[in-house]
Write a protein that holds these residues in place. Structure first.
Motif, PDB file in Angstrom:
ATOM      1  N   ASP A  33       0.815  -1.214   0.000  1.00  0.00           N
ATOM      2  CA  ASP A  33       0.000   0.000   0.000  1.00  0.00           C
ATOM      3  C   ASP A  33       0.849   1.265   0.000  1.00  0.00           C
ATOM      4  OD1 ASP A  33      -2.294  -1.472  -0.029  1.00  0.00           O
ATOM      5  OD2 ASP A  33      -2.599  -1.426   2.144  1.00  0.00           O
ATOM      6  N   LYS A  34       2.014   1.209   0.629  1.00  0.00           N
ATOM      7  CA  LYS A  34       2.850   2.405   0.709  1.00  0.00           C
ATOM      8  C   LYS A  34       3.365   2.820  -0.666  1.00  0.00           C
ATOM      9  CE  LYS A  34       4.420   1.614   5.457  1.00  0.00           C
ATOM     10  NZ  LYS A  34       5.596   1.417   6.345  1.00  0.00           N
ATOM     11  N   GLU A  35       3.580   1.831  -1.537  1.00  0.00           N
ATOM     12  CA  GLU A  35       4.115   2.144  -2.861  1.00  0.00           C
ATOM     13  C   GLU A  35       3.040   2.612  -3.833  1.00  0.00           C
ATOM     14  OE1 GLU A  35       6.457  -0.947  -4.485  1.00  0.00           O
ATOM     15  OE2 GLU A  35       7.931  -0.945  -2.866  1.00  0.00           O
ATOM     16  N   TRP A  36       1.779   2.383  -3.484  1.00  0.00           N
ATOM     17  CA  TRP A  36       0.712   2.791  -4.397  1.00  0.00           C
ATOM     18  C   TRP A  36       0.709   4.297  -4.621  1.00  0.00           C
ATOM     19  CZ3 TRP A  36      -3.731   0.500  -6.823  1.00  0.00           C
ATOM     20  CH2 TRP A  36      -3.653  -0.892  -6.910  1.00  0.00           C
ATOM     21  N   ASP A  37       0.878   5.038  -3.537  1.00  0.00           N
ATOM     22  CA  ASP A  37       0.916   6.497  -3.686  1.00  0.00           C
ATOM     23  C   ASP A  37       2.083   6.926  -4.561  1.00  0.00           C
ATOM     24  OD1 ASP A  37      -1.309   6.777  -2.097  1.00  0.00           O
ATOM     25  OD2 ASP A  37      -0.155   7.072  -0.244  1.00  0.00           O
ATOM     26  N   SER A  38       3.202   6.213  -4.434  1.00  0.00           N
ATOM     27  CA  SER A  38       4.388   6.570  -5.208  1.00  0.00           C
ATOM     28  C   SER A  38       4.172   6.326  -6.698  1.00  0.00           C
ATOM     29  CB  SER A  38       5.593   5.768  -4.710  1.00  0.00           C
ATOM     30  OG  SER A  38       6.730   6.036  -5.505  1.00  0.00           O
ATOM     31  N   TRP A  39       3.704   5.116  -7.057  1.00  0.00           N
ATOM     32  CA  TRP A  39       3.552   4.852  -8.485  1.00  0.00           C
ATOM     33  C   TRP A  39       2.320   5.537  -9.074  1.00  0.00           C
ATOM     34  CZ3 TRP A  39      -0.727   2.663 -10.497  1.00  0.00           C
ATOM     35  CH2 TRP A  39      -1.465   1.736  -9.760  1.00  0.00           C
ATOM     36  N   SER A  40       1.339   5.857  -8.232  1.00  0.00           N
ATOM     37  CA  SER A  40       0.206   6.642  -8.733  1.00  0.00           C
ATOM     38  C   SER A  40       0.671   8.028  -9.158  1.00  0.00           C
ATOM     39  CB  SER A  40      -0.873   6.758  -7.653  1.00  0.00           C
ATOM     40  OG  SER A  40      -1.417   5.494  -7.341  1.00  0.00           O
ATOM     41  N   LYS A  41       1.595   8.587  -8.392  1.00  0.00           N
ATOM     42  CA  LYS A  41       2.161   9.881  -8.761  1.00  0.00           C
ATOM     43  C   LYS A  41       2.968   9.771 -10.054  1.00  0.00           C
ATOM     44  CE  LYS A  41       5.152  13.556  -7.014  1.00  0.00           C
ATOM     45  NZ  LYS A  41       6.031  13.996  -5.891  1.00  0.00           N
ATOM     46  N   THR A  42       3.718   8.672 -10.190  1.00  0.00           N
ATOM     47  CA  THR A  42       4.490   8.456 -11.419  1.00  0.00           C
ATOM     48  C   THR A  42       3.571   8.322 -12.627  1.00  0.00           C
ATOM     49  OG1 THR A  42       6.221   7.334 -10.157  1.00  0.00           O
ATOM     50  CG2 THR A  42       6.201   6.986 -12.534  1.00  0.00           C
ATOM     51  N   LEU A  43       2.474   7.589 -12.449  1.00  0.00           N
ATOM     52  CA  LEU A  43       1.513   7.427 -13.541  1.00  0.00           C
ATOM     53  C   LEU A  43       0.899   8.763 -13.932  1.00  0.00           C
ATOM     54  CD1 LEU A  43      -0.102   5.586 -15.425  1.00  0.00           C
ATOM     55  CD2 LEU A  43      -1.735   5.232 -13.559  1.00  0.00           C
ATOM     56  N   SER A  44       0.560   9.568 -12.936  1.00  0.00           N
ATOM     57  CA  SER A  44      -0.002  10.891 -13.218  1.00  0.00           C
ATOM     58  C   SER A  44       1.013  11.765 -13.950  1.00  0.00           C
ATOM     59  CB  SER A  44      -0.431  11.554 -11.909  1.00  0.00           C
ATOM     60  OG  SER A  44      -0.944  12.848 -12.144  1.00  0.00           O
ATOM     61  N   GLU A  45       2.271  11.688 -13.544  1.00  0.00           N
ATOM     62  CA  GLU A  45       3.318  12.454 -14.222  1.00  0.00           C
ATOM     63  C   GLU A  45       3.476  12.003 -15.671  1.00  0.00           C
ATOM     64  OE1 GLU A  45       6.847  11.988 -11.963  1.00  0.00           O
ATOM     65  OE2 GLU A  45       6.223  13.319 -10.334  1.00  0.00           O
ATOM     66  N   TYR A  46       3.353  10.706 -15.906  1.00  0.00           N
ATOM     67  CA  TYR A  46       3.494  10.195 -17.274  1.00  0.00           C
ATOM     68  C   TYR A  46       2.346  10.676 -18.158  1.00  0.00           C
ATOM     69  CZ  TYR A  46       4.063   6.936 -21.144  1.00  0.00           C
ATOM     70  OH  TYR A  46       4.229   6.391 -22.396  1.00  0.00           O
ATOM     71  N   VAL A  47       1.124  10.625 -17.626  1.00  0.00           N
ATOM     72  CA  VAL A  47      -0.031  11.106 -18.398  1.00  0.00           C
ATOM     73  C   VAL A  47       0.117  12.590 -18.703  1.00  0.00           C
ATOM     74  CG1 VAL A  47      -2.527  11.478 -18.342  1.00  0.00           C
ATOM     75  CG2 VAL A  47      -1.572   9.328 -17.493  1.00  0.00           C
TER      76      VAL A  47
END
Length: 260
Positions: A85-99
């Motif tokens: 769960d802790k990494e979800w916030d991290s990769w969600s931010k990465t995904l948003s940055e990619y979009v």
């Protein structure tokens, strides 16, 4: 070693910065040189006539590549079940940055390409040339990246990276006037030719209509970005000319009847 294996050599998924820089640097900076006409007395290929061009859009593509590599690692961890769960916030931010990076790149494609492309820092512009001269004073391209320089016309006046509001209004006004003139010409010229020159000659009218519709379609393809808009504009223009062709066809059919 195949070409694909050679391209991936040196790629570190946890730190791909060096690999990305190596793969994209060729299009990041390229040499430019002042174009000097053969009739000019100004000497060519002097130090002052050489500069560089930096592509901001290429930096954006490098950023997208880095984010994409990070997302590949994220997808692998999720598939293996090693994500928490802790990494979800991290990769969600990465995904948003990619979009956002993709959307910004699309905007760069739409906004760039003009005479004053804000996503190019180029030596033919006076202000850019002075900045590049300071920033790249001791810079030299690597031999494998040193391509033939682009020959460009040097600007002697300082302009900002983007046009002022006054310049934009004037430029848009001139553009609208030009569009009105071209549109009027595409309607008036074939109308006069069809009625004044080719009246009663259906085959000549068809050929003339074909040429003008084809030319108009090519023009719309060069100006418009959307495929449907190109098709719609070409179809609407063809429909207008078909009216005159129909009148000429009716006239050509009526002429033999009048003679009899």
């Amino acid at each position: 070693m195949t070409q694909t294996e050679d391209d991936l050599e040196g790629l570190k998924l946890d730190d791909p910065a060096e690999w990305i820089s190596e793969k994209y640097r060729r299009n990041l900076i390229r040499p430019v040189e002042e174009w000097v006409p053969i009739w000019s007395s100004k000497p060519a290929s002097t130090l002052e006539s050489k500069s560089y061009r930096i592509s901001v859009a290429e930096l954006q593509r490098m950023r997208m590549q880095r984010l994409q590599i990070k997302l590949v690692g994220v997808a692998k961890r999720i598939y293996d079940g090693s994500d928490d769960d802790k990494e979800w916030d991290s990769w969600s931010k990465t995904l948003s940055e990619y979009v956002n990076a993709v959307q910004e790149h699309d905007y760069m494609e739409q906004r760039g390409g003009g005479t004053r492309d804000p996503f190019l820092i180029s030596g033919e512009r006076y202000m850019d040339r002075e900045v590049l001269k300071k920033a790249l004073s001791n810079f030299e391209l690597l031999p494998e990246d040193n391509r033939k320089p682009l020959l460009l016309t040097w600007q002697s006046k300082a302009f900002p990276p983007v046009s002022t509001r006054g310049d934009n209004r004037l430029s848009k006004l001139i553009t609208r006037i030009g569009i009105a003139a071209v549109g009027t010409a595409f309607l008036i010229v074939p109308m006069w030719l069809l009625i004044w020159v080719f009246w009663g000659d259906i085959w000549a009218a068809l050929w003339l209509t074909t040429v003008f519709v084809a030319a108009f379609g090519v023009l719309m393809a060069c100006v418009l970005q959307d495929n449907i808009a190109v098709l719609s504009a070409s179809a609407a223009y063809a429909a207008v000319l078909v009216v005159f062709v129909a009148l000429i066809a009716e006239q050509s059919r009526a002429a033999p009847e009048l003679e009899t």
